[in-house]
Design an enzyme around this catalytic site. Structure first.
Site, short mmCIF file in Angstrom:
data_model
loop_
_atom_site.label_atom_id
_atom_site.label_comp_id
_atom_site.label_asym_id
_atom_site.label_seq_id
_atom_site.Cartn_x
_atom_site.Cartn_y
_atom_site.Cartn_z
N LYS A 209 0.84 -1.20 0.00
CA LYS A 209 0.00 0.00 0.00
C LYS A 209 0.87 1.24 0.00
CE LYS A 209 -1.86 2.41 3.38
NZ LYS A 209 -1.78 3.81 2.90
N GLU A 283 10.84 0.67 9.81
CA GLU A 283 11.83 1.70 9.52
C GLU A 283 11.15 3.02 9.84
OE1 GLU A 283 13.51 4.46 8.48
OE2 GLU A 283 13.47 4.03 6.34
N CYS A 317 13.62 10.55 6.66
CA CYS A 317 13.68 10.06 8.04
C CYS A 317 15.10 10.13 8.60
CB CYS A 317 13.15 8.64 8.13
SG CYS A 317 13.76 7.60 6.80
N GLU A 414 11.00 14.76 15.60
CA GLU A 414 11.17 14.78 14.16
C GLU A 414 10.19 15.78 13.53
OE1 GLU A 414 10.13 11.15 12.04
OE2 GLU A 414 11.89 11.44 10.79
#
Lengths: 504, 293
Positions: A209, A283, A317, A414
């Site tokens: 997906k 991840e 990331c 983040e």
């Protein structure tokens, strides 16, 4: 006369000499627009679900729009897969696994994957254009990084398919079965390649997906997979939002979950598969420390920092979002950074001169703005490029914060945008402790001219990927993945095979 | 006539042998119901103390030369060998047959020797120099994940314990281990072996107590990196995976292992509690220079 001439000469600074010339791009020269043509790409007005080798209508009959974040115009609409569609895709993958893929000689499996790689290369320009239109990243990055690296990833893993016994000394390996894979919007095609290639090479079948804001290149990949004549059901690509992803994760006939995305969702996934035998690779997020020592080649380091945080609008990331500069050179580095940031071209992602394209979605732009407010409120000093922004679309100026404290949220969380937090340090041990003081551990960077110091730092950084005197480099043969709350499992290289096999 | 001196079975934390801070105990019995000893009923606070000791020992232990770790694991085997008879006696008390007790001790010693040898070799097996496209030197190596919490096998009081501890510390991690609840004596006596083996304090910490009570602290502590569980209770497994999500601990279930067989030892057990780190560095590539050929 001689006296006059002497007076007219540019006055040299009495303190420190600067060997950088500040380039004035606005007055010195300007770039003409160099737009890539849209004509290279075919985007259908509507896309169905790619299940069992065919395009199937969503059973809920719902579609949602995908837009160009640079112009806010609708590009296409894609199917919204519900639990029944997920079930169809998983059973197609199961049948393909049982009847075809797990029985096929490994060298034939390899040839299919090689074929996909070649077709991605053949359609590279079209894929790059669509990637940029759908996601907002500069065409230069789609063209020179995302698409070729995706093709190379397929090519690399194709070759592993019939050599797995060499990868696991003294052991036999077996595939896991059906892999459910959920990927993010920052590198849509590349992440699809990172997920599908090792899964297929090790003999698994796939339900993938893509993210709801960037589904188009994955659907183009589905067309390539169809064209490559991959047996039906080996790869199924279905579109949808969080609910579709949740249905994949909780489907009882999925053996393995591979997810790239936020740490929060990663934790949710680990919780929801707690009572099952499903394996997972996660991840997740990062807050990479990028460390500049006073003996570093500063101009190279500044280039590396720019690439580290402003590559792909900071939607990375492993972005080097926490800069630690040794105190003695902090002033110089910050000045050089600001000078360099002023030269970055922000705007139309389709323009080949653009350095920073559009923020991926309105929602992400709001998140970034929220963090800019938080940073200012916490007392950090914000500076942003003076560049103009396009009137339409979602854009953000490259920004940096100075006077950042270790405890500030902009140094801990983040942001996933073009925002750099700058901190300073004095000693090696101090910066190691500060850099490691984070729940994340995906990547880190070190800039110094001294070899033994590099290895001291790279060894002690608690991060899965460490770049020394470089940053944000990727390769199919190089394992990628995190320590601590940045997730587990590796993607890329020999180590990227491990999450997709049972070692006997 | 001489009165036998009974041993007080205590915990092993940070190289010391404290009683449980909770002051609680439970009675270890044999199958016939005879009392073998009063054993510490370890608490959450004991676990937290052990975690602090284990975290504090990571830098020193992982920083040791791999060769030196190998020597220390070998030394543990030496110390165990010299106390062979004592361990066999203790296993007999805990209902093992003479033959089973001897096999358990012998295999435990050999297993330590096996992992002593791996300490400076598994890295070469699981490392890679990666041929990236571009002018970079790029390599991947395993590194210890950090602190590992372990709930040891219940029915293999010495061999099971050794089989789960050895690969974890061979790889440079430190650990907190909950001993077999029903057969805890060998674990504490093994702590005495560790205490005389040059193993730095805090590298291995051993608690006794109730699995049911302690399992959630073993899996939800925010400063533990990985957790290992060796039984097949599916509700416990499910709870461990769920709680471990808090800080994304790496979770391993060794519930189908026969510790007496060859499958009870392998470098892949070491690999479980390793992280793979990849390092990049540019290679200077001067245009026009043809290299050394």
């Amino acid at each position: 006369m001689a006296v006059t001439r002497k007076k007219a000469a540019p006055k040299k600074s009495s303190t420190k000499k600067s060997n950088t010339v500040k380039l004035k791009f606005d007055t010195g020269w300007s770039y003409d627009p160099a737009p890539e043509s849209r004509s290279a790409a075919t985007i259908k007005p509507q896309y169905d679900l790619f299940i069992n080798g065919q395009w199937q209508k969503p059973s809920g009959k719902k579609y949602f729009a995908t837009t160009n974040p640079a112009t806010e115009e609708k590009l296409s609409e894609v199917a919204d897969a519900n639990a029944a569609d997920v079930n169809k895709a998983v059973s197609a993958a199961r049948t393909a696994y049982d009847k075809v893929w797990s029985k096929m000689p490994a060298r034939e499996r390899a040839k299919y994957i090689f074929r996909i790689s070649r077709m991605v290369q053949e359609k590279a320009r079209e894929l790059a254009v669509i990637e940029t239109l759908d996601g907002g990243k500069p065409i230069r990055e789609s063209r020179d990084f995302d698409v070729p690296t995706a093709a190379n990833h397929f090519f690399y893993y194709a070759g592993w398919a019939d050599k797995l016994e060499y990868a696991f000394p003294n052991r036999q390996v077996a595939p896991l079965g059906v892999a459910g894979q959920i990927i993010p919007w920052n590198f849509p095609l590349l992440m699809a390649a990172w997920k599908i290639a090792p899964a297929l090479a090790t003999g698994n079948t796939v339900v993938l997906k893509p993210a709801e804001t960037t589904p188009l290149t994955a659907l183009k990949l589905a067309e390539i997979i169809q064209e490559a004549d991959l047996p039906p059901g080996v790869v199924n690509i279905i579109t949808g939002a969080g609910a579709t992803g949740a249905a994949i994760v909780s489907h009882p006939d999925v053996n393995k979950i591979a997810f790239t995305g936020s740490t929060d969702v990663g934790k949710l996934i680990q919780r929801s598969i707690a009572g099952t035998n499903k394996k997972a690779t996660l991840e997740l997020g990062g807050k990479a420390a990028n460390i500049i020592f006073e003996d570093a080649p500063l101009d190279q380091a500044v280039e590396g920092v720019i690439n580290g945080i402003y590559f792909n609008q900071g939607h990375v990331c492993c972005a080097g979002s926490r800069l630690y500069v040794q105190e003695s050179v902090a002033k110089t580095v910050i000045r050089k950074l600001k000078d360099r940031i002023e030269t970055l071209i922000v705007g139309d992602p389709m323009d080949k001169n653009t350095d920073i394209g559009a923020i991926n979605s309105k929602q992400q732009l709001e998140t970034i703005h929220r963090y800019l407010d938080i940073g200012r409120r916490e007392g950090a000093e914000m500076w942003e490029s003076s560049c103009p922004l396009p009137r339409k679309g979602y854009f953000c100026r490259p920004t940096l914060f100075t006077n950042v404290a270790q405890s500030n949220r902009i140094a801990q969380e983040e942001i996933f945008g073009p925002v750099l937090s700058i901190l300073t340090f004095r000693t090696d041990d101090e910066v190691i402790e500060k850099a490691n003081n984070s729940p994340f551990g995906l990547s880190a960077g070190v800039w110094t001219d001294k070899g033994s110091k590099i290895f001291n730092l790279t060894r002690r950084m608690r991060a899965g990927v460490v770049w020394a005197n470089t940053f944000n480099k990727f390769d199919p043969s190089s394992p990628f993945g995190g320590y601590k709350e940045s997730g587990f499992g590796r993607e890329g290289g020999l180590h990227g095979l491990m999450p997709y096999v049972d070692i006997k | 006539m001489r009165l036998e001196v009974l041993k007080t079975y205590k915990l092993y934390i940070g190289g010391q042998y404290p009683r449980t801070e909770s002051g609680r105990y439970y009675i270890a019995r044999n199958k016939a119901g005879a009392q073998l000893a009063n054993v510490c009923l370890g608490s959450r606070k004991d676990f937290r103390n052990a975690q602090v000791a284990a975290r504090g020992a990571v830098a020193g232990w992982s920083g040791r030369a791999a060769f030196n770790r190998g020597q220390i694991l070998y030394r543990i085997a030496e110390m165990l060998e010299s106390r062979r008879a004592q361990f066999i006696d203790e296993l007999l008390l805990q209902d093992l047959s003479q033959a089973a007790a001897e096999a358990e001790v012998n295999t435990s010693i050999d297993r330590l020797i096996y992992y002593a040898g791996w300490c400076d070799k598994f890295q070469q097996l699981f490392s890679a120099v990666n041929p990236v496209a571009g002018s970079f030197f790029n390599f991947s190596v395993p590194e210890p994940t950090g602190v590992v919490s372990i709930i040891a096998p219940q029915n293999s009081p010495l061999l099971g314990l050794v089989s789960v501890i050895a690969p974890v510390i061979a790889g440079g991690n430190t650990c907190i281990v909950l001993a077999s609840e029903q057969k805890p004596l060998s674990a504490i006596t093994f702590a005495e072996v560790l205490g005389t083996s040059d193993l730095p304090g805090g590298v291995v910490n051993i608690l006794t107590g109730s699995v049911k009570e302690l399992v959630s602290w073993f899996s939800d502590h925010m400063d533990v990196n990985a957790t290992i569980y060796c039984e097949n209770d599916s509700s416990v497994q499910s709870s461990i995976r769920e709680k471990s999500a808090l800080n994304l601990k790496r979770v391993f279930f060794y519930d189908k292992k026969d510790w007496n067989s060859e499958e009870g030892q392998s470098p892949y057990f070491i690999l479980d509690t390793q992280e793979i780190k990849t390092t990049w560095h540019p290679i200077e590539n001067i245009a026009g220079a043809g290299g050394g050929y």
